[in-house]
Design an enzyme around this catalytic site. Sequence first.
Site, PDB file in Angstrom:
ATOM      1  N   CYS A   1      26.037  28.892  53.742  1.00 27.86           N
ATOM      2  CA  CYS A   1      26.515  28.225  52.439  1.00 27.86           C
ATOM      3  C   CYS A   1      25.460  27.500  51.818  1.00 27.86           C
ATOM      4  O   CYS A   1      24.705  26.598  52.863  1.00 27.86           O
ATOM      5  CB  CYS A   1      27.898  27.278  52.736  1.00 27.86           C
TER       6      CYS A   1
ATOM      7  N   CYS B   1      32.858  30.842  51.229  1.00 28.62           N
ATOM      8  CA  CYS B   1      33.924  29.843  51.529  1.00 28.62           C
ATOM      9  C   CYS B   1      35.147  30.482  51.652  1.00 28.62           C
ATOM     10  O   CYS B   1      36.065  30.119  50.951  1.00 28.62           O
ATOM     11  CB  CYS B   1      33.862  28.675  50.772  1.00 28.62           C
TER      12      CYS B   1
ATOM     13  N   TYR C   1      42.615  28.295  33.221  1.00 26.28           N
ATOM     14  CA  TYR C   1      41.505  28.997  33.847  1.00 26.28           C
ATOM     15  C   TYR C   1      40.815  29.969  33.194  1.00 26.28           C
ATOM     16  O   TYR C   1      39.597  29.975  32.946  1.00 26.28           O
ATOM     17  CB  TYR C   1      41.785  29.218  35.169  1.00 26.28           C
TER      18      TYR C   1
ATOM     19  N   ARG D   1      29.979  41.281  34.837  1.00 30.92           N
ATOM     20  CA  ARG D   1      29.051  40.298  34.774  1.00 30.92           C
ATOM     21  C   ARG D   1      27.757  40.802  33.989  1.00 30.92           C
ATOM     22  O   ARG D   1      26.666  40.215  33.937  1.00 30.92           O
ATOM     23  CB  ARG D   1      28.537  39.927  36.305  1.00 30.92           C
TER      24      ARG D   1
ATOM     25  N   LEU E   1      48.442  48.273  38.441  1.00 31.55           N
ATOM     26  CA  LEU E   1      47.684  46.999  38.569  1.00 31.55           C
ATOM     27  C   LEU E   1      48.895  46.019  38.759  1.00 31.55           C
ATOM     28  O   LEU E   1      48.761  44.878  39.044  1.00 31.55           O
ATOM     29  CB  LEU E   1      47.193  46.599  37.244  1.00 31.55           C
ATOM     30  N   GLY E   2      50.332  46.425  38.577  1.00 30.22           N
ATOM     31  CA  GLY E   2      51.579  45.445  38.586  1.00 30.22           C
ATOM     32  C   GLY E   2      51.417  44.392  37.465  1.00 30.22           C
ATOM     33  O   GLY E   2      50.418  44.060  36.742  1.00 30.22           O
TER      34      GLY E   2
ATOM     35  N   THR F   1      45.090  40.712  41.560  1.00 34.24           N
ATOM     36  CA  THR F   1      44.350  41.977  42.243  1.00 34.24           C
ATOM     37  C   THR F   1      42.637  41.941  42.656  1.00 34.24           C
ATOM     38  O   THR F   1      42.191  40.792  42.060  1.00 34.24           O
ATOM     39  CB  THR F   1      44.263  42.858  40.724  1.00 34.24           C
TER      40      THR F   1
ATOM     41  N   GLU G   1      39.065  39.309  33.331  1.00 35.35           N
ATOM     42  CA  GLU G   1      39.754  38.171  34.045  1.00 35.35           C
ATOM     43  C   GLU G   1      41.283  38.465  34.033  1.00 35.35           C
ATOM     44  O   GLU G   1      41.828  37.890  34.963  1.00 35.35           O
ATOM     45  CB  GLU G   1      39.395  37.117  32.962  1.00 35.35           C
TER      46      GLU G   1
END
Length: 382
Positions: A212, A202, A130, A35, A90-91, A53, A47
Amino acid sequence: MLGDFLERFDSAGCSALRRGLLKWYKQHGRSLPWRETRDPYRIWISEIMLQQTTVKAVIPYYERFLRRFPDLQSLAAASEAEVLQYWEGLGYYSRGRNLRLAAQAVCERHSGVFPSELDAIQGLPGIGRYTAGAIRSFAFDLPAPIVEANTLRLYCRLLGYDGDPRSTAGQNLLWEFAERLQPRVNAGHVNQALMELGATVCTPVQPACERCPISRYCVAFAENRQAEIPAKKARPRVTQTVEATVAVRRGDQYLIRQRTKSERWAGMWDFVRFPVESVTPEQSLTKALQAKLQKEATEQVHKISAVEVTALMPVTEIRHSVTRYRIRLICLTGELSVEGRVLSVGEETAALRWVTLEELRGVPMPVTGRQFAGMLRASPDR
């Protein structure tokens, strides 16, 4: 029907919701490495790593990966084996393979510049709807709807949608809602805020609705149905299975095999590994069963590697899970038989190698293979 769920969220309603989100995010958003940048390469790496994970687990892998592959060009130029080695732990290793392929595609199709258009981003290997939206909004601050696990839950509760969010109808509704929430500016911060709210407030169980910032807009909160929404995903049936892995020793070297494209962990190296028929998941390894396992393992090692092995001995077991499989992995050691076929350097193929335990440190391996190698390294008998 879908319009009924979206009716409350007109332009004015979405604007008010975004204002509440952004104010909250400015005060409560977590500081995370990805970020702190607008570099699409670094955002893309994060991402992909964050799929399947947790954030806490990803951070050290993310930092280590970027130290070795700081940009698209270094990743595109790397071998698959090296990328997989830095992906270890990490698989879901197809993610690591696709990272390298996508980096090469950006270099070939886009002159090494990460594209900003959704279609172009989504056209890269391993990038879905996504992920493309996340990269576009976070890196370029351009509008792009996002629906992933955290926002799916948040959207369902806001809308009061108690149908199957993974059905075609459910997906259409949620993506349309995500589209409505997109602003002309600050798209990246809005999407980050939505994901952060879903991840930290949430939550799936006992959401902190009192904290929230947009609970006034939430149908599930108004109706006290947070525990019911979203509809629970049907759990896949778990399959119990038994496998064996054999560390065949020749002096101070061990035989390893590269896993094929049709196998789990394709492209990685492991000790000879195979499904077991002589032992069930629940059975204790009695002397009688051990004898059956030794016979089966001797045959399987020869079938897979053309090597004859003797003095087979179970040394440990590892229990682990892969998708819907719960695996009992029996680890055995064995010695290369003098009557067997010895692989010389000239006979080695891309699928079989003799290596020392120290050399194994530089070879990409599945987690269980790495664990077994660690046990062998620590053994006083090696």
